[in-house]
Design an enzyme around this catalytic site. Structure first.
Site, PDB file in Angstrom:
ATOM      1  CB  CYS A   1      -4.609  -3.277   0.978  1.00  0.00           C
ATOM      2  SG  CYS A   1      -6.265  -3.068   0.341  1.00  0.00           S
TER       3      CYS A   1
ATOM      4  CG  HIS B   1      -4.530  -1.667   4.948  1.00  0.00           C
ATOM      5  ND1 HIS B   1      -4.812  -0.563   4.170  1.00  0.00           N
ATOM      6  CD2 HIS B   1      -5.421  -2.629   4.579  1.00  0.00           C
ATOM      7  CE1 HIS B   1      -5.829  -0.850   3.370  1.00  0.00           C
ATOM      8  NE2 HIS B   1      -6.214  -2.091   3.595  1.00  0.00           N
TER       9      HIS B   1
ATOM     10  CG  ASN C   1      -9.433  -0.491   2.478  1.00  0.00           C
ATOM     11  OD1 ASN C   1      -8.381   0.011   2.096  1.00  0.00           O
ATOM     12  ND2 ASN C   1      -9.625  -1.791   2.514  1.00  0.00           N
TER      13      ASN C   1
END
Ligand code: UT7
Length: 307
Positions: free
Chosen positions: A111, A234, A264
């Site tokens: 990520c 994020h 996500n």
């Protein structure tokens, strides 16, 4: 010489999977997902769509918005954990799709991949090696999910975001910070082609680590919390995002949040959120923006920039 963002682009698959839809797939509820994560829906790609095809679409938009030609690009970096195949790299497939004659490679930092890619690109520009770099975050996480595991399958989505980083005499990227600590590698990994996560433990490390990262980034630049106009984090969990905003004494109005709509999307989440806030006019020229991410590895990092 500075690296400045001169164009952004994003692509989300049309197909939407809501929390309600997930209620018929696993033992979950819309209420649980919204309360624990802030996610309301996610975009899921068609079987025919690939990480490289989504990356290509986001790139075409970024190049158009940057008002440059494909031939002006002298490096392509793709941040992804879901490449089309082990090799060739997704970046090489995008390079061919766009008919660009430039070096191309992938970066894998889960990520945090897009932050790593921006940090690498910034250094290529500062050394004078490159003038216009196409940086992409693209993911097809739907391929990695175990659709019988309610603790992970409700959390992720697909998509791609891109931007053009260009050599410029005006201030752009102010600083980049990248980190890794492999001792936590078993808390969030892919085994037998599926994501496995000890969510609760990841959550605690993520909140603490991101808090220290904010301090590090501000101290390095002798800046104060209120020097920052926008936080583009994020998008893993709204509770983690709120903790980062609190650390910066920011209201959620100064935070770009897409987790409700996108879930996500790993390396794609920051460029998608950035593109959305540029396109809708929230992020304006000359404003100071903090990008930050945390992910498997563990990896984490930030980019502080003047847009
Ligand atoms: O992007 C890379 C980094 N990743 C992250 O930053 C993710 C970090 N972690 C998180 O975001 C959160 O830990 C989760 C959203 C994954 C989980 O939230 P949580 O508040 O930490 O819940 P939990 O894992 O402690 O689970 C609480 C309960 C459990 O039931 P019991 O044991 O209390 O009876 C789970 O079995 O919630 C249960 N549960 C669910 N219930 C309904 C887990 N998943 C679900 C679900 N629907 N989808």
């Amino acid at each position: 010489m500075y690296s400045k963002i001169i164009g952004t682009g994003g692509y989300l698959p049309n197909k939407i999977l809501t929390n309600k839809d997930l209620e018929s797939i696993v033992d979950t509820t819309d209420d649980w997902i919204v309360e624990r994560t802030g996610i309301k829906q996610r975009h899921i790609s068609e079987p025919s769509e690939t990480t490289s095809s989504m990356a290509t679409k986001a790139s075409i938009e970024a190049i158009k918005n940057a008002k440059i030609n494909n031939s002006d690009i002298d490096l392509i970096i793709v941040a992804t954990t879901t490449p089309d195949m082990v090799f060739p790299s997704t970046a090489c497939i995008v390079q061919n799709n766009l008919n660009i004659k430039a070096p191309a490679f992938d970066v894998q930092a889960a990520c945090t991949g897009f932050i790593y890619a921006m940090s690498i690109a910034d250094n290529f520009i500062k050394t004078g090696s490159c003038k216009n770099i196409l940086i992409i975050g693209a993911e097809k996480y739907s391929n990695l999910l175990d659709w019988s595991d309610r603790s992970t399958c409700v959390l992720f989505g697909d998509g791609a975001g891109a931007l053009i980083l260009s050599a410029n005499s005006e201030e752009g990227i102010i600083s980049t910070h990248i980190h890794a600590d492999g001792q936590y590698n078993n808390l969030l990994d892919v085994k037998d082609d599926h994501i496995r996560m000890k969510g609760n433990e990841v959550f605690k490390v993520a909140v603490n680590t991101l808090s220290k990262l904010v301090d590090e980034t501000l101290e390095k630049n002798n800046m104060k919390k209120n020097d920052i106009d926008w936080l583009v984090p994020h998008q893993a969990n709204l509770r983690i995002i709120k903790a980062a905003a609190k650390k910066l004494s920011m209201s959620l109005d100064q935070v770009v949040v897409t987790v409700d709509d996108h879930a996500n999307t790993s390396a794609a989440s920051i460029p998608l959120a950035f593109d959305q806030a540029v396109r809708d006019g929230r992020i304006k020229n000359d404003q100071v923006v903090l990008l930050e991410a945390f992910g498997s590895g563990f990896t984490w990092g930030s980019v502080l920039l003047r847009y």
